[in-house]
Scaffold this motif. Structure first.
Motif, PDB file in Angstrom:
ATOM      1  N   PHE A  56       3.012  -8.765  -2.986  1.00  0.00           N
ATOM      2  CA  PHE A  56       2.842  -8.889  -1.528  1.00  0.00           C
ATOM      3  C   PHE A  56       3.003  -7.526  -0.855  1.00  0.00           C
ATOM      4  O   PHE A  56       2.152  -7.106  -0.059  1.00  0.00           O
ATOM      5  CB  PHE A  56       3.854  -9.887  -0.966  1.00  0.00           C
ATOM      6  CG  PHE A  56       3.879  -9.933   0.529  1.00  0.00           C
ATOM      7  CD1 PHE A  56       4.884  -9.287   1.249  1.00  0.00           C
ATOM      8  CD2 PHE A  56       2.883 -10.585   1.239  1.00  0.00           C
ATOM      9  CE1 PHE A  56       4.899  -9.316   2.640  1.00  0.00           C
ATOM     10  CE2 PHE A  56       2.892 -10.613   2.634  1.00  0.00           C
ATOM     11  CZ  PHE A  56       3.901  -9.968   3.321  1.00  0.00           C
ATOM     12  N   TRP A  70      -4.947  -6.303   7.579  1.00  0.00           N
ATOM     13  CA  TRP A  70      -3.642  -6.660   7.015  1.00  0.00           C
ATOM     14  C   TRP A  70      -3.705  -8.028   6.355  1.00  0.00           C
ATOM     15  O   TRP A  70      -4.286  -8.969   6.903  1.00  0.00           O
ATOM     16  CB  TRP A  70      -2.588  -6.698   8.141  1.00  0.00           C
ATOM     17  CG  TRP A  70      -2.059  -5.365   8.485  1.00  0.00           C
ATOM     18  CD1 TRP A  70      -2.538  -4.154   8.078  1.00  0.00           C
ATOM     19  CD2 TRP A  70      -0.957  -5.073   9.313  1.00  0.00           C
ATOM     20  NE1 TRP A  70      -1.791  -3.142   8.605  1.00  0.00           N
ATOM     21  CE2 TRP A  70      -0.797  -3.677   9.378  1.00  0.00           C
ATOM     22  CE3 TRP A  70      -0.048  -5.877  10.032  1.00  0.00           C
ATOM     23  CZ2 TRP A  70       0.206  -3.055  10.108  1.00  0.00           C
ATOM     24  CZ3 TRP A  70       0.953  -5.238  10.762  1.00  0.00           C
ATOM     25  CH2 TRP A  70       1.067  -3.835  10.790  1.00  0.00           C
ATOM     26  N   GLY A  71      -3.077  -8.109   5.199  1.00  0.00           N
ATOM     27  CA  GLY A  71      -3.007  -9.390   4.495  1.00  0.00           C
ATOM     28  C   GLY A  71      -4.089  -9.563   3.449  1.00  0.00           C
ATOM     29  O   GLY A  71      -3.933 -10.381   2.534  1.00  0.00           O
ATOM     30  N   LEU A  72      -5.192  -8.809   3.564  1.00  0.00           N
ATOM     31  CA  LEU A  72      -6.318  -9.008   2.643  1.00  0.00           C
ATOM     32  C   LEU A  72      -5.930  -8.647   1.215  1.00  0.00           C
ATOM     33  O   LEU A  72      -6.064  -9.456   0.286  1.00  0.00           O
ATOM     34  CB  LEU A  72      -7.516  -8.158   3.110  1.00  0.00           C
ATOM     35  CG  LEU A  72      -8.791  -8.278   2.270  1.00  0.00           C
ATOM     36  CD1 LEU A  72      -9.298  -9.704   2.249  1.00  0.00           C
ATOM     37  CD2 LEU A  72      -9.867  -7.348   2.817  1.00  0.00           C
ATOM     38  N   ALA A  74      -2.969  -8.201   0.098  1.00  0.00           N
ATOM     39  CA  ALA A  74      -1.796  -9.002  -0.295  1.00  0.00           C
ATOM     40  C   ALA A  74      -2.243 -10.346  -0.871  1.00  0.00           C
ATOM     41  O   ALA A  74      -1.700 -10.802  -1.884  1.00  0.00           O
ATOM     42  CB  ALA A  74      -0.878  -9.214   0.905  1.00  0.00           C
ATOM     43  N   ILE A  75      -3.249 -10.964  -0.242  1.00  0.00           N
ATOM     44  CA  ILE A  75      -3.761 -12.248  -0.737  1.00  0.00           C
ATOM     45  C   ILE A  75      -4.346 -12.067  -2.142  1.00  0.00           C
ATOM     46  O   ILE A  75      -4.083 -12.861  -3.055  1.00  0.00           O
ATOM     47  CB  ILE A  75      -4.831 -12.819   0.224  1.00  0.00           C
ATOM     48  CG1 ILE A  75      -4.182 -13.217   1.550  1.00  0.00           C
ATOM     49  CG2 ILE A  75      -5.530 -14.029  -0.383  1.00  0.00           C
ATOM     50  CD1 ILE A  75      -5.162 -13.529   2.655  1.00  0.00           C
ATOM     51  N   LEU A  78      -1.519 -11.209  -4.686  1.00  0.00           N
ATOM     52  CA  LEU A  78      -0.675 -12.388  -4.924  1.00  0.00           C
ATOM     53  C   LEU A  78      -1.387 -13.386  -5.820  1.00  0.00           C
ATOM     54  O   LEU A  78      -0.790 -13.924  -6.763  1.00  0.00           O
ATOM     55  CB  LEU A  78      -0.343 -13.079  -3.591  1.00  0.00           C
ATOM     56  CG  LEU A  78       0.916 -12.631  -2.892  1.00  0.00           C
ATOM     57  CD1 LEU A  78       0.998 -13.266  -1.512  1.00  0.00           C
ATOM     58  CD2 LEU A  78       2.164 -13.001  -3.700  1.00  0.00           C
ATOM     59  N   SER A  79      -2.671 -13.604  -5.554  1.00  0.00           N
ATOM     60  CA  SER A  79      -3.438 -14.566  -6.357  1.00  0.00           C
ATOM     61  C   SER A  79      -3.527 -14.094  -7.808  1.00  0.00           C
ATOM     62  O   SER A  79      -3.337 -14.884  -8.743  1.00  0.00           O
ATOM     63  CB  SER A  79      -4.850 -14.731  -5.794  1.00  0.00           C
ATOM     64  OG  SER A  79      -4.771 -15.026  -4.423  1.00  0.00           O
TER      65      SER A  79
ATOM     66  N   PHE B   3       5.659 -18.100  -3.823  1.00  0.00           N
ATOM     67  CA  PHE B   3       4.234 -17.763  -3.787  1.00  0.00           C
ATOM     68  C   PHE B   3       3.587 -18.351  -2.533  1.00  0.00           C
ATOM     69  O   PHE B   3       2.844 -17.661  -1.816  1.00  0.00           O
ATOM     70  CB  PHE B   3       3.539 -18.279  -5.044  1.00  0.00           C
ATOM     71  CG  PHE B   3       2.048 -18.207  -4.970  1.00  0.00           C
ATOM     72  CD1 PHE B   3       1.282 -19.356  -4.822  1.00  0.00           C
ATOM     73  CD2 PHE B   3       1.394 -16.992  -5.031  1.00  0.00           C
ATOM     74  CE1 PHE B   3      -0.102 -19.284  -4.747  1.00  0.00           C
ATOM     75  CE2 PHE B   3       0.013 -16.908  -4.957  1.00  0.00           C
ATOM     76  CZ  PHE B   3      -0.740 -18.066  -4.808  1.00  0.00           C
ATOM     77  N   LEU B   7       2.001 -16.236   0.460  1.00  0.00           N
ATOM     78  CA  LEU B   7       0.571 -16.462   0.721  1.00  0.00           C
ATOM     79  C   LEU B   7       0.352 -16.860   2.175  1.00  0.00           C
ATOM     80  O   LEU B   7      -0.587 -16.380   2.827  1.00  0.00           O
ATOM     81  CB  LEU B   7       0.046 -17.554  -0.215  1.00  0.00           C
ATOM     82  CG  LEU B   7      -1.473 -17.731  -0.239  1.00  0.00           C
ATOM     83  CD1 LEU B   7      -2.139 -16.489  -0.823  1.00  0.00           C
ATOM     84  CD2 LEU B   7      -1.861 -18.963  -1.043  1.00  0.00           C
ATOM     85  N   SER B  10       0.706 -13.781   4.322  1.00  0.00           N
ATOM     86  CA  SER B  10      -0.485 -12.921   4.185  1.00  0.00           C
ATOM     87  C   SER B  10      -1.650 -13.482   4.979  1.00  0.00           C
ATOM     88  O   SER B  10      -2.356 -12.741   5.674  1.00  0.00           O
ATOM     89  CB  SER B  10      -0.901 -12.815   2.718  1.00  0.00           C
ATOM     90  OG  SER B  10       0.171 -12.412   1.927  1.00  0.00           O
ATOM     91  N   LEU B  13      -1.062 -12.916   8.693  1.00  0.00           N
ATOM     92  CA  LEU B  13      -1.327 -11.509   9.054  1.00  0.00           C
ATOM     93  C   LEU B  13      -2.830 -11.259   9.137  1.00  0.00           C
ATOM     94  O   LEU B  13      -3.320 -10.599  10.062  1.00  0.00           O
ATOM     95  CB  LEU B  13      -0.708 -10.565   8.014  1.00  0.00           C
ATOM     96  CG  LEU B  13       0.786 -10.325   8.079  1.00  0.00           C
ATOM     97  CD1 LEU B  13       1.258  -9.539   6.862  1.00  0.00           C
ATOM     98  CD2 LEU B  13       1.156  -9.567   9.356  1.00  0.00           C
ATOM     99  N   PHE B  14      -3.554 -11.787   8.153  1.00  0.00           N
ATOM    100  CA  PHE B  14      -5.003 -11.582   8.090  1.00  0.00           C
ATOM    101  C   PHE B  14      -5.671 -12.174   9.329  1.00  0.00           C
ATOM    102  O   PHE B  14      -6.509 -11.526   9.972  1.00  0.00           O
ATOM    103  CB  PHE B  14      -5.546 -12.219   6.812  1.00  0.00           C
ATOM    104  CG  PHE B  14      -7.019 -12.012   6.615  1.00  0.00           C
ATOM    105  CD1 PHE B  14      -7.902 -13.079   6.702  1.00  0.00           C
ATOM    106  CD2 PHE B  14      -7.533 -10.755   6.345  1.00  0.00           C
ATOM    107  CE1 PHE B  14      -9.272 -12.875   6.528  1.00  0.00           C
ATOM    108  CE2 PHE B  14      -8.885 -10.552   6.171  1.00  0.00           C
ATOM    109  CZ  PHE B  14      -9.756 -11.625   6.262  1.00  0.00           C
ATOM    110  N   ASP B  17      -4.815 -10.204  12.461  1.00  0.00           N
ATOM    111  CA  ASP B  17      -5.529  -8.919  12.470  1.00  0.00           C
ATOM    112  C   ASP B  17      -6.993  -9.115  12.860  1.00  0.00           C
ATOM    113  O   ASP B  17      -7.568  -8.338  13.618  1.00  0.00           O
ATOM    114  CB  ASP B  17      -5.417  -8.264  11.090  1.00  0.00           C
ATOM    115  CG  ASP B  17      -5.791  -6.796  11.117  1.00  0.00           C
ATOM    116  OD1 ASP B  17      -5.720  -6.141  10.068  1.00  0.00           O
ATOM    117  OD2 ASP B  17      -6.149  -6.289  12.199  1.00  0.00           O
TER     118      ASP B  17
END
Lengths: 153, 255
Positions: A56, A70-72, A74-75, A78-79, B3, B7, B10, B13-14, B17
């Motif tokens: 993450f 942001w988060g892209l 991380a996803i 994580l996967s 997890f 997830l 994330s 956040l996505f 954004d």
């Protein structure tokens, strides 16, 4: 807290710092996704919940420094880590061959989702580096005896 | 469980954004990282330029100087032909205004991953889609804008496709029209040029002004026209006039 737990915590923060440094280098000049390789390697070698945390934060640092949404990352990280985590019972995920192929495929998927195209050369170079590093790691730490290596545990 | 929690964070956040709600936070949090990134980038460039020049003969340095002068000559030739054309149009249409709204915002390159990161953002009126040049040669287009920095898609990016024209150096008008695609690492390919159009090695490639690109910005020179085939279009390898890896200062054209 025992000494072992303290050492494990220290290793986690060291790994986090290393991933942060790799993200900075990747933002400045590195053309290959070493953060992804580092995260997957850590998950393969030590499949615990902390590796998901590293995935993450690795993704978050990378998005912040590269200016991606942001988060892209991380996803994606994580996967990928979760897949390795899930299959640790069926395969020796830290085996160099398995990890190399996995890193190669994940790098291609990451490039397609984030940049919009497949970067074959970058992914291949990343896979080669992963193989070299994990091979030596396997030889030194995971396979102490001279037994034959099996892909299935 | 962890997890799912991570997830969810994330994804949140996505989505935030994408809606643009994190712009100020990104600008605030990103500032110390951009400073660090710039220091690493500067050190890396300085180190590699010292290693690259180590053992370099005087003549090789002279060659680099001459290549810089050649680039400048190509730009001057293109500007001269543009001025000549504009002069003719002015003679025919008295009082017709020339475009004078171009302003240039200087920016430092602070990161060099897949895309260039520059140290100017929305605070300095940089916007998405603005062109970026260096030595009056097109570098790319701004694709992501934050408060204090922006990302520039370079012309050699594999997803970059630009409508261009091919001109004879020093001539007026253009020889052909085509589509310039990036192939990574200082490689550009000119495609969709009709077989009947006369393009040769040494011809200049410049923006055509279509699809939101500003017109008459030089990009490169045709290095090799690929052998003719039975297809409708011909292709050529184009050598960019700039070495994108060496960029340090660029200019954003503010419209």
């Amino acid at each position: 807290m025992s000494l072992l737990d303290s050492l494990k915590n220290l290793m986690f923060y060291l790994n986090l710092f290393l991933i942060f440094l790799l993200s900075l280098f990747q933002g400045a000049f590195l053309p290959i996704n070493l953060v992804l390789a580092a995260v997957l390697f850590r998950t393969a070698v030590e499949p615990d919940p902390k590796s998901l945390l590293l995935a993450f934060f690795g993704g978050f640092f990378l998005d912040l420094i590269l200016g991606q949404p942001w988060g892209l990352s991380a996803i994606i990280f994580l996967s990928a880590s979760f897949l390795l985590f899930f299959y640790k019972q069926k395969f020796a995920a830290s085996h160099p061959f398995f990890l190399t192929v996995f890193v190669f495929l994940m790098s291609l998927i990451n490039d397609k989702l984030v940049k919009g195209y497949l970067s074959w050369r970058g992914s291949f170079l990343l896979a080669v580096l992963t193989f070299l590093f994990s091979f030596f790691w396997w030889q030194l730490f995971i396979r102490p005896s001279g037994k034959r290596i099996n892909l299935k545990t | 469980m962890i997890f799912l929690v991570l997830l969810f964070i994330s994804l949140l956040l996505f989505l935030l954004d994408r809606q643009g709600w994190l712009l100020k936070t990104k600008g605030f949090l990103g500032r110390p990282f951009f400073w660090l990134e710039e220091k690493i980038f500067t050190t890396h460039q300085g180190l590699f330029s010292r290693l690259g020049n180590w053992g370099l003969e005087e003549k090789e340095q002279e060659i680099m100087l001459l290549q810089g002068k050649l680039r400048q000559l190509a730009v001057d030739q293109n500007q001269l032909s543009v001025c000549l054309e504009e002069n003719e149009k002015i003679k025919k249409l008295l009082g017709s205004p020339l475009p004078s709204s171009w302003r240039f915002q200087e920016a430092k390159v602070v990161g060099f991953a897949e895309r260039l990161r520059i140290d100017k953002g929305s605070q300095e009126s940089v916007g998405e889609g603005m062109m970026v040049v260096s030595e009056n040669i097109l570098v790319g287009k701004v694709i992501v804008v934050e408060e204090n920095s922006s990302l520039v898609q370079r012309l050699n990016d594999p997803v970059s496709k630009i409508p261009v024209v091919v001109k004879k150096p020093g001539g007026s008008g253009f020889q052909g029209r085509g589509l310039l695609s990036g192939q990574g690492k200082n490689k550009l390919v000119l495609d969709r040029v009709f077989q009947g159009e006369d393009i040769q090695k040494g011809d200049l490639v410049a923006t055509s002004g279509d699809e939101g690109w500003l017109p008459d910005l030089v990009i490169g020179q045709i290095q090799e026209v690929l052998p003719k085939s039975a297809e409708v279009y011909q292709r050529a390898q184009v050598r960019p006039l700039l070495d994108y890896d060496q960029l340090r200062i660029v200019f954003v054209i503010i419209r």
